[in-house]
Design an enzyme around this catalytic site. Structure first.
Site, PDB file in Angstrom:
ATOM      1  N   GLU A  48       0.845  -1.203   0.000  1.00 50.57           N
ATOM      2  CA  GLU A  48       0.000   0.000   0.000  1.00 50.57           C
ATOM      3  C   GLU A  48       0.878   1.251   0.000  1.00 50.57           C
ATOM      4  O   GLU A  48       2.085   1.188   0.222  1.00 50.57           O
ATOM      5  CB  GLU A  48      -0.910   0.017   1.241  1.00 50.57           C
ATOM      6  CG  GLU A  48      -2.363  -0.337   0.964  1.00 50.57           C
ATOM      7  CD  GLU A  48      -3.135   0.819   0.357  1.00 50.57           C
ATOM      8  OE1 GLU A  48      -2.507   1.815  -0.054  1.00 50.57           O
ATOM      9  OE2 GLU A  48      -4.378   0.722   0.279  1.00 50.57           O
ATOM     10  N   ASN A 135      -6.102   6.406   6.771  1.00 50.82           N
ATOM     11  CA  ASN A 135      -5.919   5.497   5.639  1.00 50.82           C
ATOM     12  C   ASN A 135      -5.053   6.075   4.531  1.00 50.82           C
ATOM     13  O   ASN A 135      -4.079   5.470   4.114  1.00 50.82           O
ATOM     14  CB  ASN A 135      -7.304   5.107   5.102  1.00 50.82           C
ATOM     15  CG  ASN A 135      -7.252   4.092   3.991  1.00 50.82           C
ATOM     16  OD1 ASN A 135      -6.953   4.409   2.849  1.00 50.82           O
ATOM     17  ND2 ASN A 135      -7.550   2.836   4.318  1.00 50.82           N
ATOM     18  N   ASN A 192     -11.623   6.544   1.505  1.00 48.94           N
ATOM     19  CA  ASN A 192     -10.409   5.777   1.233  1.00 48.94           C
ATOM     20  C   ASN A 192      -9.410   6.652   0.478  1.00 48.94           C
ATOM     21  O   ASN A 192      -8.880   7.595   1.026  1.00 48.94           O
ATOM     22  CB  ASN A 192     -10.793   4.505   0.467  1.00 48.94           C
ATOM     23  CG  ASN A 192      -9.752   3.422   0.529  1.00 48.94           C
ATOM     24  OD1 ASN A 192      -8.564   3.674   0.540  1.00 48.94           O
ATOM     25  ND2 ASN A 192     -10.193   2.174   0.559  1.00 48.94           N
ATOM     26  N   ASP A 241      -9.433   2.203  -5.150  1.00 50.72           N
ATOM     27  CA  ASP A 241      -8.747   2.296  -3.860  1.00 50.72           C
ATOM     28  C   ASP A 241      -7.934   3.589  -3.853  1.00 50.72           C
ATOM     29  O   ASP A 241      -8.486   4.663  -3.794  1.00 50.72           O
ATOM     30  CB  ASP A 241      -7.889   1.051  -3.647  1.00 50.72           C
ATOM     31  CG  ASP A 241      -7.541   0.794  -2.183  1.00 50.72           C
ATOM     32  OD1 ASP A 241      -7.455   1.774  -1.424  1.00 50.72           O
ATOM     33  OD2 ASP A 241      -7.343  -0.364  -1.804  1.00 50.72           O
TER      34      ASP A 241
END
Length: 318
Positions: A48, A135, A192, A241
């Protein structure tokens, strides 16, 4: 890191790479016919938050379940641990002074890594209550840090530690000087990925718990305030995402739902029309532009990091 991929990976045998697909003729202007998708690192559990450091010629990214921030060196092509433990860090960005800004799940905070390597906590609570699990984030040209705060990292122990959320799923704006934290959005279901348009007149946020389909929402930024909320992209049977804009305002989106058709990166023009697809053997969680000319796309996709040279550049801060 091991060079054996957990995902099936074989480089394309010839140019142009068939994994790079124009869904609209407009995308052909951004395709480099002699560039292939490359896998530069693998062996992660869940990759990520990639961020490029041009002055160090390196890419940093999070391997959240492994509680690590990883480093890839452009000059040597080698990958190594940059920071471990990393408090289950997720998204990263650089501030106007070039320092690393990080979202941390386990400590439920936003931090800044100073030039000497020490860590400064920028935010860990709002109204006396702990944040959920920051996040992803974007830094605006005025230095303000905008970040999403869903509870994904506290739903279990895989990417943090299990806890009950005490705050709504807000999007915040943080003044790094005063440390003042302000809720800019409180009505997004599962906020997100987040980014600004190149002119910073539009904010994009992925609504990853919208039903029946995931959405990418947009707002106009007028005198620092958000107006005119709208659905910019309905993801259909896909899942967006992390997101990033190029200099032309196209939105490059980490994409996938665990299928060959959907896994990779989907590209939308400024009007929200899908124009391109980069197929990967793994679902892509997040991405960033980097390289000397900001024309190399770095894609954090499940267990691996992939790259592709493209005929555009990542948007710069104003």
């Amino acid at each position: 890191m091991s060079q054996k991929s957990f995902a099936a990976w074989t480089p394309a045998p010839r140019y142009p790479d068939p994994r790079v697909v124009a869904l609209d003729d407009a995308f052909r202007a951004y395709m480099v016919s002699s560039a292939k998708v490359e896998q530069i690192a693998t062996g992660c559990r869940w990759a990520e938050g990639p961020v490029w450091f041009g002055d160090m010629r390196m890419l940093l990214w999070s391997d959240i379940p492994n509680n690590s921030v990883m480093r890839w060196d452009e000059q040597t092509g080698e990958s190594a641990v940059f920071r471990k433990p990393a408090n289950n860090a997720n998204g990263h960005a650089r501030d106007r002074q070039g320092r690393l800004i990080s979202c941390e799940h386990d400590t439920r905070r936003i931090t800044r890594t100073e030039y000497d390597g020490t860590i400064t906590v920028l935010a860990d609570s709002f109204d006396g209550k702990p944040l959920n699990s920051p996040n992803d984030l974007a830094v605006k040209s005025d230095g303000s840090i905008w970040f999403t705060d869903p509870p994904f990292g506290i739903t279990g122990f895989y990417e943090g530690h299990k806890a009950e959320p005490q705050l709504p799923q807000n999007v915040y704006r943080l003044d790094p000087q005063t440390r003042k934290l302000e809720v800019v959005l409180g009505d997004v279901r599962g906020p997100n990925g987040i980014c600004f348009s190149p002119d910073e007149k539009t904010l994009y946020v992925v609504e990853s718990r919208a039903t029946p389909n995931r959405l990418i929402l947009a707002w106009d930024i007028v005198d620092g305030q958000l107006q005119n909320k709208r659905v910019h992209i309905d993801c259909g049977n896909g899942t967006a995402d992390g997101i990033a804009c190029d200099v032309d305002g196209n939105l490059w989106c980490g994409w996938g739902m665990g299928s060959d058709e959907l896994d990779g990166v989907r590209v939308f023009n400024p009007q929200g029309k899908a124009i391109g697809m980069i197929h990967l053997p793994e679902r892509c969680a997040n991405l960033c532009f980097g390289g000397e000319q900001r024309n190399r796309l770095f894609m954090a996709a499940s267990t691996s990091i992939y790259t592709l040279y493209v005929n555009t550049q990542g948007a710069q801060l104003l």
